[in-house]
Design an enzyme around this catalytic site. Structure first.
Site, PDB file in Angstrom:
ATOM      1  N   HIS A   1     -26.595  46.614  28.267  1.00  0.00           N
ATOM      2  CA  HIS A   1     -25.812  45.443  27.850  1.00  0.00           C
ATOM      3  C   HIS A   1     -24.344  45.857  27.821  1.00  0.00           C
ATOM      4  CE1 HIS A   1     -25.523  41.754  24.942  1.00  0.00           C
ATOM      5  NE2 HIS A   1     -24.389  41.943  25.576  1.00  0.00           N
TER       6      HIS A   1
ATOM      7  N   HIS B   1     -35.417  42.666  20.162  1.00  0.00           N
ATOM      8  CA  HIS B   1     -34.465  42.806  19.062  1.00  0.00           C
ATOM      9  C   HIS B   1     -35.221  43.223  17.809  1.00  0.00           C
ATOM     10  CE1 HIS B   1     -30.163  42.394  18.155  1.00  0.00           C
ATOM     11  NE2 HIS B   1     -30.591  42.351  16.909  1.00  0.00           N
TER      12      HIS B   1
ATOM     13  N   GLU C   1     -28.023  42.771  30.792  1.00  0.00           N
ATOM     14  CA  GLU C   1     -27.890  41.616  29.914  1.00  0.00           C
ATOM     15  C   GLU C   1     -26.466  41.479  29.410  1.00  0.00           C
ATOM     16  OE1 GLU C   1     -30.857  42.501  26.962  1.00  0.00           O
ATOM     17  OE2 GLU C   1     -29.420  43.530  25.677  1.00  0.00           O
TER      18      GLU C   1
END
Length: 262
Positions: free
Chosen positions: A57, A210, A89
């Site tokens: 990310h 997450h 991402e």
């Protein structure tokens, strides 16, 4: 067969793939100017240990993953691990599309982060975000890249995610992780089950991530149908500091296997 390359229709029949998020390796490296720990070396070790994919990310401030890491990992995977999925991402309205257009990863996960945000903490709001998401989803798919939308577990939003062009959704699992081991666990988990069922009914693939960890992962996968991929970074890298990369990957794969008896 690598489960990340299996048919979207395989659903619950295929074990869930483990994609390792390497952000925290980069965060530690960035505290000094020595280039250690190496992000590409970490990728090689976790893949040798049995990880199914790599996630990064790259945020605009480069506080962990840098642009150079994105490209070096892409080259590593092309050269040594061509069957492994690369998932990049981030927010498509910040810097994500710059990487997607050049690297063309297998998957781009669109996350509605603000610049400088501490960590991802909510999904896209549909239908409010549909108009601005539609063009970048169409562009990404035209590049041959699968699109996954980071979403809260709201069943009625899943059909809208499909209508805007997404291939998958990544269910934001922090609320489940917070509820795990408490009296609210069953209630919260039921919401994720309903969201996944709605996603599958709409023709979407289902990812999740997450705050998933070795304690809560198997319970989640037992209850939530069709999860094709989990992306895990913070807990996995924290475990690796104590157990080592190889033992950690094997234990996460053990947790996944425990959700699929027989």
């Amino acid at each position: 067969m690598n489960p990340l390359i299996a048919s979207e229709a395989a659903g619950r029949l295929a074990p869930t793939a483990l994609s390792v998020n390497l952000n925290k390796v980069a965060l530690l490296r960035n505290t000094r100017h020595l280039g250690i720990p190496s992000v590409t070396r970490a990728a090689g070790i976790v893949l040798q240990a049995g990880a199914n994919g790599i996630t990064v990310h790259p945020r605009p401030d480069e506080r962990h993953i840098r642009g150079s890491d994105v490209h070096e990992l892409a080259e590593l995977l092309r050269r040594d691990w061509p069957h492994i999925e690369y998932n990049i991402e981030g927010n498509p309205f910040h810097n994500l599309m710059d990487f997607v257009r050049v690297v063309r990863p297998a998957q781009a996960t669109f996350v509605p982060d603000a610049e400088g945000q501490f960590t991802s903490d909510h999904g896209w709001q549909l239908p409010a975000d549909i108009e601005r998401l539609a063009p970048v989803i169409a562009e990404t798919k035209a590049l041959g890249v699968r699109v996954s939308l980071f979403m809260d577990p709201i069943p009625e939003a899943m059909k809208l995610a499909r209508e805007v062009g997404a291939d998958r959704v990544e269910l934001y699992t922090e609320t489940y992780a917070s509820a795990w081991g408490t009296p609210r666990q069953a209630e919260v988990l039921a919401g994720f089950t309903a969201a996944a069922e709605a996603a599958l009914a709409a023709g979407l693939g289902v990812n999740a991530g997450h705050d998933l960890n070795r304690d809560n992962l198997a319970d989640f996968l037992r209850a939530v149908p069709g999860v094709q991929e989990v992306s895990i970074g913070h807990a996995l890298i924290a475990d690796a500091l104590e157990l080592g990369y190889t033992a950690t990957i094997r234990d996460y794969q053990r947790c996944i296997a425990a959700a699929y008896p027989g």
